[in-house]
Scaffold this motif. Structure first.
Motif, PDB file in Angstrom:
ATOM      1  N   SER A  33     -12.380  -4.239 -13.230  1.00 42.64           N
ATOM      2  CA  SER A  33     -12.887  -4.991 -14.373  1.00 42.64           C
ATOM      3  C   SER A  33     -11.964  -5.644 -15.254  1.00 42.64           C
ATOM      4  O   SER A  33     -12.127  -6.943 -15.618  1.00 42.64           O
ATOM      5  CB  SER A  33     -13.796  -4.201 -15.121  1.00 42.64           C
ATOM      6  OG  SER A  33     -14.695  -4.868 -16.174  1.00 42.64           O
ATOM      7  N   ASP A  37     -10.926  -9.877 -15.927  1.00 40.74           N
ATOM      8  CA  ASP A  37     -10.787 -10.724 -17.272  1.00 40.74           C
ATOM      9  C   ASP A  37      -9.438 -11.312 -17.203  1.00 40.74           C
ATOM     10  O   ASP A  37      -9.723 -12.598 -18.090  1.00 40.74           O
ATOM     11  CB  ASP A  37     -11.148  -9.723 -18.544  1.00 40.74           C
ATOM     12  CG  ASP A  37     -12.365  -9.010 -18.412  1.00 40.74           C
ATOM     13  OD1 ASP A  37     -13.155  -9.580 -17.977  1.00 40.74           O
ATOM     14  OD2 ASP A  37     -12.361  -7.933 -18.988  1.00 40.74           O
ATOM     15  N   ASP A  40      -9.699 -15.213 -16.370  1.00 40.96           N
ATOM     16  CA  ASP A  40     -10.050 -16.154 -17.562  1.00 40.96           C
ATOM     17  C   ASP A  40      -9.100 -16.451 -18.653  1.00 40.96           C
ATOM     18  O   ASP A  40      -8.806 -17.684 -19.156  1.00 40.96           O
ATOM     19  CB  ASP A  40     -11.243 -15.846 -18.172  1.00 40.96           C
ATOM     20  CG  ASP A  40     -12.507 -15.586 -17.323  1.00 40.96           C
ATOM     21  OD1 ASP A  40     -12.652 -16.483 -16.206  1.00 40.96           O
ATOM     22  OD2 ASP A  40     -13.337 -14.664 -17.171  1.00 40.96           O
ATOM     23  N   ARG A 127     -13.732 -14.902  -9.600  1.00 42.42           N
ATOM     24  CA  ARG A 127     -14.386 -13.981 -10.399  1.00 42.42           C
ATOM     25  C   ARG A 127     -15.744 -13.507  -9.808  1.00 42.42           C
ATOM     26  O   ARG A 127     -16.095 -12.366  -9.698  1.00 42.42           O
ATOM     27  CB  ARG A 127     -14.685 -14.560 -11.695  1.00 42.42           C
ATOM     28  CG  ARG A 127     -15.512 -13.739 -12.677  1.00 42.42           C
ATOM     29  CD  ARG A 127     -15.815 -14.195 -14.077  1.00 42.42           C
ATOM     30  NE  ARG A 127     -14.622 -13.615 -14.967  1.00 42.42           N
ATOM     31  CZ  ARG A 127     -14.650 -12.503 -15.160  1.00 42.42           C
ATOM     32  NH1 ARG A 127     -15.814 -11.458 -14.910  1.00 42.42           N
ATOM     33  NH2 ARG A 127     -13.707 -12.034 -15.814  1.00 42.42           N
ATOM     34  N   GLU A 131     -16.332  -9.897  -8.791  1.00 45.76           N
ATOM     35  CA  GLU A 131     -17.504  -8.923  -9.278  1.00 45.76           C
ATOM     36  C   GLU A 131     -18.365  -8.509  -8.041  1.00 45.76           C
ATOM     37  O   GLU A 131     -18.952  -7.432  -8.140  1.00 45.76           O
ATOM     38  CB  GLU A 131     -18.451  -9.874 -10.139  1.00 45.76           C
ATOM     39  CG  GLU A 131     -17.753 -10.009 -11.583  1.00 45.76           C
ATOM     40  CD  GLU A 131     -18.513 -11.376 -12.169  1.00 45.76           C
ATOM     41  OE1 GLU A 131     -19.360 -11.922 -11.861  1.00 45.76           O
ATOM     42  OE2 GLU A 131     -18.106 -11.456 -13.494  1.00 45.76           O
TER      43      GLU A 131
END
Length: 235
Positions: A33, A37, A40, A127, A131
């Motif tokens: 996780s 991040d 971005d 992303r 996920e």
């Protein structure tokens, strides 16, 4: 010491190992996780925490495997108990490798950040794939906790979606590299990230396969999906 007491001790050892595996899985989930991040907005401190978590995962892998070996030596388990111990060891290895892929992604994103090429590729697709891989890992750990073969089988089917995303992403990168040869280096960096995400999904799927192995005693690795349902229904 009574047989009942010995059995209780053995059950406690098995439960402890399962708990430790799930604890390790939670760390890997948080690591993945955190690395998503970074897609971005790269953050040096977050990247260092991901590196430190990988070191913790390495220690946990060794500790859990040592305890598994001790339990096998002391208890000489058979049948499903032995399968559980062997599969737990393999699941721990897959978790460590998934964490290692997260660390590799963080390192590659640091390289991209240093080179100033972070905007060369739209990262939304990456992303999304990440996920999906994270979701599959979470579900695989949940299937392990509940020994749910049907949930595990569904994970094996769903992993194909990540593979499809990866192939589509590669095709788009190749097209972009042909159109802008000067950007090949940065595109290859993102290709590395995409491949690492795909591998995380593969490691999660391996855990799901071992759930079926524990419960059914069937090795479903490399089994065609159209034969999977037959395998989990068979006694």
């Amino acid at each position: 010491m009574s047989d009942k007491h010995l059995s209780s001790q053995f059950d406690a050892a098995l439960n402890m190992l399962s708990t430790r595996l799930l604890e390790m899985g939670g760390l890997v989930e948080s690591q993945i996780s955190a690395v998503l991040d970074l897609l971005d907005a790269f953050d040096e401190a977050a990247a260092l925490r991901i590196r430190d978590t990988e070191r913790q995962l390495n220690r946990m892998e060794v500790e859990i495997d040592d305890e598994i070996n001790n339990v096998i030596a002391r208890r000489q388990p058979a049948a499903r108990d032995l399968r559980l111990l062997m599969a737990t060891s393999k699941c721990v290895t897959n978790l460590e490798r998934a964490g290692d892929e997260a660390r590799k992604i963080a390192k590659r994103l640091h390289k991209i950040h240093e080179a100033g090429t972070a905007t060369a590729v739209q990262v939304g697709e990456l992303r999304n794939s990440g996920e999906m891989a994270l979701s599959i890992l979470h579900r695989a750990l949940d299937a392990f906790a509940r020994m749910d073969v049907h949930a595990a089988a569904q994970i094996m089917r769903d992993d194909q979606a990540i593979d499809t995303e990866f192939r589509a992403f590669v095709q788009r990168l190749v097209t972009q590299m042909h159109a802008a040869p000067f950007s090949i280096s940065s595109h290859l960096d993102y290709l590395f990230v995409a491949k690492a995400i795909e591998r995380i999904g593969d490691h999660a799927t391996n855990i799901a396969e071992f759930v079926i192995y524990i419960v059914k005693g069937r090795d479903v690795r490399h089994l065609p999906l159209d034969r999977l349902e037959e395998a989990i229904q068979r006694d």
